[in-house]
Design a protein around this motif. Sequence first.
Motif, short mmCIF file in Angstrom:
data_model
loop_
_atom_site.label_atom_id
_atom_site.label_comp_id
_atom_site.label_asym_id
_atom_site.label_seq_id
_atom_site.Cartn_x
_atom_site.Cartn_y
_atom_site.Cartn_z
N THR A 135 0.86 -1.19 0.00
CA THR A 135 0.00 0.00 0.00
C THR A 135 0.89 1.23 0.00
O THR A 135 1.63 1.48 0.95
CB THR A 135 -0.90 0.00 1.26
OG1 THR A 135 -1.65 -1.19 1.26
CG2 THR A 135 -1.82 1.20 1.30
N ASP A 192 -0.35 4.52 -1.03
CA ASP A 192 -1.04 5.82 -1.05
C ASP A 192 -1.69 6.23 0.26
O ASP A 192 -2.35 7.26 0.34
CB ASP A 192 -2.08 5.82 -2.18
CG ASP A 192 -3.11 4.73 -1.99
OD1 ASP A 192 -2.89 3.84 -1.13
OD2 ASP A 192 -4.15 4.76 -2.67
N ARG A 193 -1.60 5.43 1.30
CA ARG A 193 -2.17 5.83 2.59
C ARG A 193 -1.46 5.09 3.71
O ARG A 193 -0.76 4.09 3.48
CB ARG A 193 -3.68 5.55 2.63
CG ARG A 193 -4.00 4.11 2.45
CD ARG A 193 -5.50 3.82 2.42
NE ARG A 193 -5.73 2.51 1.84
CZ ARG A 193 -5.58 1.37 2.51
NH1 ARG A 193 -5.25 1.38 3.79
NH2 ARG A 193 -5.77 0.22 1.92
N ARG A 246 -4.80 7.48 6.81
CA ARG A 246 -4.64 8.85 6.28
C ARG A 246 -3.95 8.81 4.92
O ARG A 246 -2.98 8.10 4.73
CB ARG A 246 -3.80 9.67 7.28
CG ARG A 246 -3.73 11.15 6.93
CD ARG A 246 -3.52 11.96 8.20
NE ARG A 246 -2.14 11.83 8.72
CZ ARG A 246 -1.14 12.66 8.40
NH1 ARG A 246 -1.35 13.66 7.60
NH2 ARG A 246 0.06 12.48 8.91
N LYS A 247 -4.49 9.64 3.99
CA LYS A 247 -3.91 9.69 2.65
C LYS A 247 -2.89 10.81 2.56
O LYS A 247 -2.86 11.71 3.41
CB LYS A 247 -5.01 9.91 1.62
CG LYS A 247 -5.91 8.68 1.50
CD LYS A 247 -6.87 8.81 0.35
CE LYS A 247 -7.66 7.51 0.25
NZ LYS A 247 -8.76 7.60 -0.68
N LYS A 248 -2.08 10.79 1.50
CA LYS A 248 -1.07 11.84 1.25
C LYS A 248 -0.28 12.17 2.52
O LYS A 248 -0.27 13.30 3.00
CB LYS A 248 -1.74 13.11 0.71
CG LYS A 248 -2.44 12.90 -0.63
CD LYS A 248 -2.57 14.23 -1.37
CE LYS A 248 -2.97 14.05 -2.81
NZ LYS A 248 -4.33 13.56 -3.02
N THR A 249 0.36 11.17 3.07
CA THR A 249 1.07 11.35 4.35
C THR A 249 2.41 12.07 4.17
O THR A 249 2.94 12.63 5.11
CB THR A 249 1.36 9.98 4.99
OG1 THR A 249 2.20 9.25 4.09
CG2 THR A 249 0.09 9.20 5.25
#
Length: 250
Positions: free
Chosen positions: A148, A150-151, A157-160
Amino acid sequence: MYYNSRAVIIKSVDYAENDKILTVFTEAEGKVKAVAKGVKKAGSSLRICVQPFCHSFLHFRRGKDMEQITQGKLLDFYGEVRDDINCALQAMYIMEILDHAVMLKDPHPELYENLLKVLALLNGRGYNPLFIRYFEIQLLIVLGYAPTWDRCVACGRKKTGSTHFNIEGGGMVCGNCRAGFNNTFILSEESLGILRLLSKTAVPVLARIKASEAALRQLENFLEKYMQYHLGKDFKMKNTIKNLQKIIPM
Ligand SMILES: [Zn+2]
């Protein structure tokens, strides 16, 4: 009782005087075990199509414990792979992963296509570590072990903006969750970008991807650890290649 399939030989072991027991990756039925009778006899028509680095169309007779290959036709021979020691070892490494990671009679036509494409790339363009990394990632995706990117795998949480990857959890962990994991792999921005690309790119783009030596080393190391954990195995061919690289510059 009979079926046909395109196929690539994963492994071949001598059996009795003239036979071979083969592990074959077929397009139609996935990995199968098959006997090729009389294949060691001079003049056997099967001989040419059950060699390593061949792509063949094979006829199988179903069996209780294993199939029997009754006829075959050679479709493609990746001869350049065999003639270059590094390409040959890398192709053998791919076969070792397939032998271990894919279950018998569990078809994966998509993975089969990827195998052909990577063999054709090695054959036509020579060794490029990204071809092998591409195959590793695509195999992980097909078998349900997709990393994974993208989170955060802990909080979602996305765009970390994080480059910390938790191998056991199979994905990125954000700055808030990182403390809860004592074992994260810190990827460089470059490596992370390439991993994302290899996860979704189409084969024709592969040869154009640029990577620094540091990123290539990190990608290899990262995927080795990831596969060790998720596929539960050290691949022998990997160590053979590393040991050879110390002696022969490749
Ligand atoms: Zn998080």
